[in-house]
Design a protein around this motif. Structure first.
Motif, short mmCIF file in Angstrom:
data_model
loop_
_atom_site.label_atom_id
_atom_site.label_comp_id
_atom_site.label_asym_id
_atom_site.label_seq_id
_atom_site.Cartn_x
_atom_site.Cartn_y
_atom_site.Cartn_z
N ASP A 1 2.26 77.02 65.76
CA ASP A 1 3.65 76.93 65.84
C ASP A 1 4.44 75.25 66.28
N ASP A 2 3.71 75.06 67.48
CA ASP A 2 4.15 73.56 68.27
C ASP A 2 3.89 72.54 66.51
N LEU A 3 2.30 72.19 66.29
CA LEU A 3 1.49 71.94 66.16
C LEU A 3 2.18 71.54 64.70
N ASP A 4 2.91 72.64 64.13
CA ASP A 4 3.73 72.46 62.85
C ASP A 4 4.89 72.70 62.24
N SER A 5 5.87 72.62 63.52
CA SER A 5 6.93 72.12 63.85
C SER A 5 6.99 70.33 64.25
N GLU A 6 5.83 69.85 64.08
CA GLU A 6 5.96 68.67 65.01
C GLU A 6 5.44 68.19 63.57
N VAL A 7 4.65 68.47 62.62
CA VAL A 7 4.21 68.00 60.86
C VAL A 7 5.55 67.62 60.77
N ILE A 8 6.07 68.94 60.64
CA ILE A 8 6.62 69.51 59.71
C ILE A 8 8.25 68.46 60.19
N LEU A 9 8.83 68.37 61.53
CA LEU A 9 9.68 67.09 62.38
C LEU A 9 9.36 65.44 61.56
N VAL A 10 8.43 65.23 61.56
CA VAL A 10 7.76 64.09 61.72
C VAL A 10 7.57 63.42 60.19
N TYR A 11 7.32 64.89 58.94
CA TYR A 11 7.58 64.52 57.98
C TYR A 11 9.10 64.53 57.03
N ASP B 1 24.23 48.51 53.80
CA ASP B 1 22.70 49.14 53.97
C ASP B 1 22.95 50.22 54.22
N VAL B 2 21.59 51.12 54.43
CA VAL B 2 22.36 52.89 55.20
C VAL B 2 21.46 52.35 56.37
N LYS B 3 22.13 53.48 57.43
CA LYS B 3 21.02 53.58 58.52
C LYS B 3 19.45 54.73 58.57
N VAL B 4 18.92 53.64 58.65
CA VAL B 4 17.19 54.02 58.61
C VAL B 4 17.26 53.57 60.41
N VAL B 5 16.16 54.96 60.38
CA VAL B 5 14.98 54.85 61.90
C VAL B 5 13.19 54.81 61.56
N ASP B 6 13.13 53.65 62.26
CA ASP B 6 11.31 53.89 62.18
C ASP B 6 11.38 54.01 63.23
N ASP B 7 10.36 55.48 62.59
CA ASP B 7 9.26 55.27 64.35
C ASP B 7 7.80 55.20 64.02
N GLY B 8 7.45 54.50 63.01
CA GLY B 8 6.34 53.83 62.55
C GLY B 8 5.07 54.56 62.50
N ASP C 1 11.81 56.59 54.23
CA ASP C 1 11.31 56.12 53.11
C ASP C 1 12.95 56.30 51.64
N TRP C 2 12.72 57.08 51.94
CA TRP C 2 14.66 57.34 51.14
C TRP C 2 15.62 56.51 51.32
N GLY C 3 15.94 55.66 52.71
CA GLY C 3 16.53 54.42 52.45
C GLY C 3 15.84 53.06 52.66
N LYS C 4 14.97 53.13 53.30
CA LYS C 4 14.14 51.65 52.78
C LYS C 4 14.48 51.83 51.14
N VAL C 5 14.51 52.10 50.05
CA VAL C 5 14.52 52.76 48.87
C VAL C 5 16.23 51.88 48.25
N LEU C 6 17.19 52.89 49.21
CA LEU C 6 17.81 52.43 48.92
C LEU C 6 18.83 50.90 49.37
N ASN C 7 18.41 50.69 50.59
CA ASN C 7 18.35 49.30 51.06
C ASN C 7 17.58 47.94 50.22
N LYS C 8 16.56 48.45 49.33
CA LYS C 8 16.64 47.04 48.62
C LYS C 8 17.41 47.18 47.41
N ARG C 9 18.18 47.55 47.35
CA ARG C 9 18.38 47.38 46.42
C ARG C 9 19.85 46.13 46.05
N PRO C 10 20.08 45.82 44.96
CA PRO C 10 20.88 44.29 45.20
C PRO C 10 22.49 44.46 45.41
N GLY C 11 22.66 43.47 45.93
CA GLY C 11 24.12 44.18 46.50
C GLY C 11 25.04 44.75 46.08
#
Length: 341
Positions: free
Chosen positions: A180-190, A155-162, A197-207
């Motif tokens: 600017d603070d709100l914009d930076s926060e939204v961009i960072l979280v997104y 699996d690839v490393k995935v950090v889940d922030d909830g 989400d990309w890492g979770k899809v990769l981790n769901k693949r068969p071995g």
């Protein structure tokens, strides 16, 4: 002439005092004179009457022994010889100088790393580095688990922030309104949400898919994208993104949240290559006012050409745009190269 006679008399008296020409001898050996002078020196300067040249030599030998013992003790804390050789070769330095020990080579490497922390390696094959990292992580997981829990060792490393997409959309209610603070926060979280989400899809693949060449390439692409975006995520977290790039990021993320991928791609191209007559950043073309000078703004320069770090995280942002369109599809008329995904 009198000075010469006085000097000859002084020399004769000195020889008589040292008793090197006694018993009616008219000559003497220079070695005898040096031995007398050395004996007088030790009588005058020795702190202990037992001090002697032989004792000094013994002390010097003991100090040398202590230094060699200390050197062998320090060698326990050095890098391995293979690692020292690899780092010296990366810097274009000889792996061993004439008469140099392993510890001295390690100390020379430390001095080089302190004086020149950054190595000018030119353009590296970052994808190969990411592939090697995936292989190394795979081997490390095998050694760590010892054959247990084979389902997660690729699996690839995935950090889940909830955070979910609905939470991000709620945060983006006042997105792009000048805060600017709100914009930076939204961009960072997104961006973190897309990487997660990309890492979770990769981790769901068969071995077997994970261990295939294609699976390793996909994992390496994810790992490379994470490393490319780290400088941008760090700047967003510290609120240090330049206003020009932040304005483009706001437009791109806003279009991606609305699933307007064509508009997001247009904003991306404006940020990457610009639309100025001189896209490399020339904003002053002379000392006199010219026609069309007002068309050249700093927002129109090609930010991808500024430095290598910006080029990398702008490239990583484009990969996330492609991933977002793949995992959150919309109408073909609002997608970029819809059939190519």
């Amino acid at each position: 002439m009198d000075f010469l006679k006085a000097e000859i008399a002084r020399k004769k008296k000195q020889l008589e005092d040292k008793k090197v020409t006694g018993d009616g001898k008219k000559f003497f050996r220079r070695g005898e004179l040096l031995a007398k002078q050395e004996e007088e020196y030790w009588k005058k300067h020795a702190k202990d009457p037992n001090d002697s040249p032989e004792k000094d030599k013994a002390n010097a030998k003991s100090e040398e022994t202590d230094f060699s013992a200390q050197t062998s003790k320090e060698s326990d804390y050095t890098l391995s010889r293979e690692e020292v050789v690899r780092r010296l070769r990366e810097r274009g330095q000889p792996i061993r100088l004439f008469g140099e020990s392993d510890l001295e080579a390690f100390q020379r490497l430390r001095i080089l790393e302190i004086q020149e922390p950054e190595i000018n390696q030119g353009f590296r094959n970052d994808f190969k580095v990411a592939m090697d990292k995936v292989d190394q992580d795979y081997l490390s997981e095998i050694l760590k688990h010892g054959g247990e829990d084979d389902s997660k060792k690729d699996d690839v490393k995935v950090v889940d922030d909830g955070k979910s997409l609905e939470d991000i959309k709620d945060m983006a209610a006042n997105f792009g309104q000048g805060d600017d603070d709100l914009d930076s926060e939204v961009i960072l979280v997104y961006l973190k949400f897309l990487l997660q989400d990309w890492g979770k899809v990769l981790n769901k693949r068969p071995g077997d898919v994970k261990r295939s060449t294609k699976g390793k390439m996909e994992a390496a692409t994810h790992s490379q994208t994470v490393s490319y975006l780290k400088p941008l995520l760090r700047k967003l977290k510290r609120r240090r993104v330049s206003p020009e790039i932040l304005a483009f990021l706001v437009n791109i993320v806003s279009a991606m949240l609305d699933k307007e991928y064509v508009k997001a791609n247009d904003y991306y191209l404006q940020m990457a290559i610009g639309n100025a007559p001189w896209p490399i950043g020339v904003t002053m073309v002379g000392i006199h006012a010219r026609t069309g000078r007002e068309k050249i703004f700093s927002q129109q320069i090609a930010h991808v050409l500024n430095d290598e770090t910006q080029r990398k995280y702008i490239q990583g942002l484009k990969r996330l745009m492609t991933v977002c369109q793949k995992y959150f599809p919309t109408d073909p008329s609002r997608s970029v190269e819809y059939n190519a995904l």
